[in-house]
Design an enzyme around this catalytic site. Structure first.
Site, PDB file in Angstrom:
ATOM      1  N   TYR A 169       0.837  -1.211   0.000  1.00  0.00           N
ATOM      2  CA  TYR A 169       0.000   0.000   0.000  1.00  0.00           C
ATOM      3  C   TYR A 169       0.870   1.259   0.000  1.00  0.00           C
ATOM      4  CZ  TYR A 169      -3.037   3.792   1.518  1.00  0.00           C
ATOM      5  OH  TYR A 169      -3.684   4.996   1.611  1.00  0.00           O
ATOM      6  N   ARG A 176       1.498   6.832  -6.768  1.00  0.00           N
ATOM      7  CA  ARG A 176       0.401   7.786  -6.990  1.00  0.00           C
ATOM      8  C   ARG A 176       0.889   9.210  -6.767  1.00  0.00           C
ATOM      9  NH1 ARG A 176      -5.043   7.100  -3.490  1.00  0.00           N
ATOM     10  NH2 ARG A 176      -3.521   7.103  -1.800  1.00  0.00           N
ATOM     11  N   TYR A 229      -1.156  13.300   6.495  1.00  0.00           N
ATOM     12  CA  TYR A 229      -0.752  12.274   7.461  1.00  0.00           C
ATOM     13  C   TYR A 229       0.755  12.390   7.739  1.00  0.00           C
ATOM     14  CZ  TYR A 229      -5.014   9.262   6.995  1.00  0.00           C
ATOM     15  OH  TYR A 229      -6.283   8.733   7.015  1.00  0.00           O
ATOM     16  N   ARG A 242     -11.647  13.389   1.568  1.00  0.00           N
ATOM     17  CA  ARG A 242     -12.610  12.559   2.302  1.00  0.00           C
ATOM     18  C   ARG A 242     -13.911  12.405   1.539  1.00  0.00           C
ATOM     19  NH1 ARG A 242      -9.508   9.591   5.607  1.00  0.00           N
ATOM     20  NH2 ARG A 242      -8.059  10.932   6.717  1.00  0.00           N
ATOM     21  N   GLU A 347     -14.031  -0.906   6.005  1.00  0.00           N
ATOM     22  CA  GLU A 347     -14.033   0.446   5.457  1.00  0.00           C
ATOM     23  C   GLU A 347     -15.365   0.608   4.739  1.00  0.00           C
ATOM     24  OE1 GLU A 347     -10.255   1.645   3.606  1.00  0.00           O
ATOM     25  OE2 GLU A 347     -11.437   2.216   1.864  1.00  0.00           O
TER      26      GLU A 347
HETATM   27  C1  3EB Z   1      -7.783   6.178   5.605  1.00  0.00           C
HETATM   28  O1  3EB Z   1      -8.669   6.949   5.976  1.00  0.00           O
HETATM   29  C2  3EB Z   1      -8.218   4.789   5.266  1.00  0.00           C
HETATM   30  O2  3EB Z   1      -5.202   5.618  -0.245  1.00  0.00           O
HETATM   31  O3  3EB Z   1      -6.792   6.160  -1.642  1.00  0.00           O
HETATM   32  C3  3EB Z   1      -9.326   5.197   2.500  1.00  0.00           C
HETATM   33  C4  3EB Z   1      -9.683   5.716   1.264  1.00  0.00           C
HETATM   34  C5  3EB Z   1      -8.021   4.852   2.756  1.00  0.00           C
HETATM   35  C6  3EB Z   1      -8.712   5.893   0.259  1.00  0.00           C
HETATM   36  C7  3EB Z   1      -6.402   5.799  -0.528  1.00  0.00           C
HETATM   37  C8  3EB Z   1      -7.052   5.034   1.749  1.00  0.00           C
HETATM   38  C9  3EB Z   1      -7.404   5.552   0.523  1.00  0.00           C
HETATM   39  O4  3EB Z   1      -6.591   6.501   5.525  1.00  0.00           O
HETATM   40  C10 3EB Z   1      -7.611   4.270   4.051  1.00  0.00           C
END
Ligand code: 3EB
Length: 354
Positions: A169, A176, A229, A242, A347
């Site tokens: 991941y 990306r 992050y 989001r 999720e």
């Molecule tokens: C998170 O909130 C959970 O890497 O495109 C959710 C939706 C998550 C998309 C992405 C990762 C992705 O971090 C993981």
């Protein structure tokens, strides 16, 4: 999939009733719609409405009535709890189709639906992801639909380490990020809603919706934006919003990204699927409140849910929490899949509209 038919003006989501006349089911006003049909219903629908179908997503099942050039994503995630359903994306306008290399696309008015698929990238996931996004961004430029609004990223062994010891991941996130950076797409208002989920084998599959118009990115103040992050989650940040709202369409549809039990940037409720479900729903509720302020019943705006479940044994607990919080009427599809952090048991993604 449980629930009533839902037909709305801009983004229509419906469980097709097979006894109904196919032509009269097509909602001429819907700019964009999504339907979930069983295989037999899907074959009939695709035959009758090929001109208006943007693309198809299958989870374990297949469709044969594959109109020439139609993007058909095959995602290796067994569907739980229901006969396998086919996800059909449709446009109000007659669609144009094309392909180049690993990409197949349909264009309906201002909207572009695309599919990028390749054989699994074993240890080349990072460069495979980089090249995939490069190809997508060139297509968006060619089609003059530069705004990537929503993307689904599916590939196998998401939590496995590459030979270099870094999780796949994280390699995906690096590839990306490099493609976004190179295309000058790091502006946070232009980052799409997304899901990045681990399939059980199968191809590297990305499908997406882009438009000639910009969407409105919605961030959740209960969570650190993923692009901010801290580095413990990988050398390059995940790039997704989001949620993205298509505020120029009637009913202002909202694509809510894969949403997990994360507060701030930390996962919470390790080993408790019911609590994780409640926290993911709290995050979704907050996004609904931000996108549609003042609604007394925000979950009444949700048209479809897709729930990625890591362990089949957790399905009853997850489903009962979802039904308790949202009511039983929301069409929901449960898929067996791996989540991008190994402690996350589920999720949830959603599509809402007024
Ligand atoms: C998170 O909130 C959970 O890497 O495109 C959710 C939706 C998550 C998309 C992405 C990762 C992705 O971090 C993981």
């Amino acid at each position: 999939m449980k629930g009533e038919n839902v037909t709305t003006d801009s983004l229509c989501s419906e469980r097709y009733a097979p006894q109904r006349d196919v032509a009269s089911t097509a909602s001429a006003q819907a700019a964009l719609g999504v339907l979930y049909l069983n295989s037999a219903e899907a074959e009939r629908y695709l035959t009758a409405n090929a001109d208006h179908v943007l693309g198809v997503v299958c989870h374990g099942n297949e469709v044969t009535a594959n109109a020439t050039g139609l993007p058909v994503a095959s995602v290796a995630m067994p569907q739980l709890d229901h006969e396998p359903l086919v996800e059909i994306w449709k446009a109000s306008e007659r669609v144009l189709r094309g392909s180049s290399g690993s990409l197949v696309w349909s264009r309906g008015g201002d909207l572009l639906f695309g599919l990028y698929r390749q054989p699994p990238h074993e240890d080349g996931l990072e460069s495979g992801t980089y090249h995939a996004y490069q190809a997508i961004f060139s297509l968006l430029a060619e089609q003059q639909t530069p705004h990537l609004l929503r993307i689904w990223n599916y590939f196998s062994a998401i939590n496995a380490d590459d030979p270099d010891g870094m999780e796949r991941y994280k390699h995906f996130c690096v590839g990306r990020y490099e493609a976004f950076a190179e295309s000058a797409r790091l502006n946070t208002s232009d980052i799409p809603a997304a899901s990045a989920v681990g399939s059980h084998g199968g191809e590297f599959v990305l499908y997406f919706i882009a438009a000639s118009r910009r969407g409105v990115a919605v961030e959740n103040d209960r969570q650190v934006s993923a692009y901010n992050y801290p580095p413990q989650y990988g050398p390059r940040s995940p790039l997704f919003s989001r949620a993205t709202q298509l505020d120029w369409l009637p009913r202002r549809p909202l694509f809510i990204s894969g949403t997990a039990s994360i507060i701030g940037h930390a996962s919470i409720y390790y080993d408790d699927a019911a609590q994780q479900t409640r926290e993911a729903l709290n995050n979704i509720r907050r996004l609904l409140d931000l996108a549609y302020p003042g609604h007394a019943l925000p979950f009444a705006l949700v048209r479809t849910l897709k729930i990625y479940v890591r362990h089949e044994k957790d399905l009853p607990a997850i489903r009962s929490q979802i039904e308790a919080v949202t009511g039983k009427a929301i069409p929901s599809i449960y898929l067996l899949a791996d989540i991008c952090r190994s402690e996350l048991l589920l999720e949830i993604e959603a599509i809402a509209e007024e």
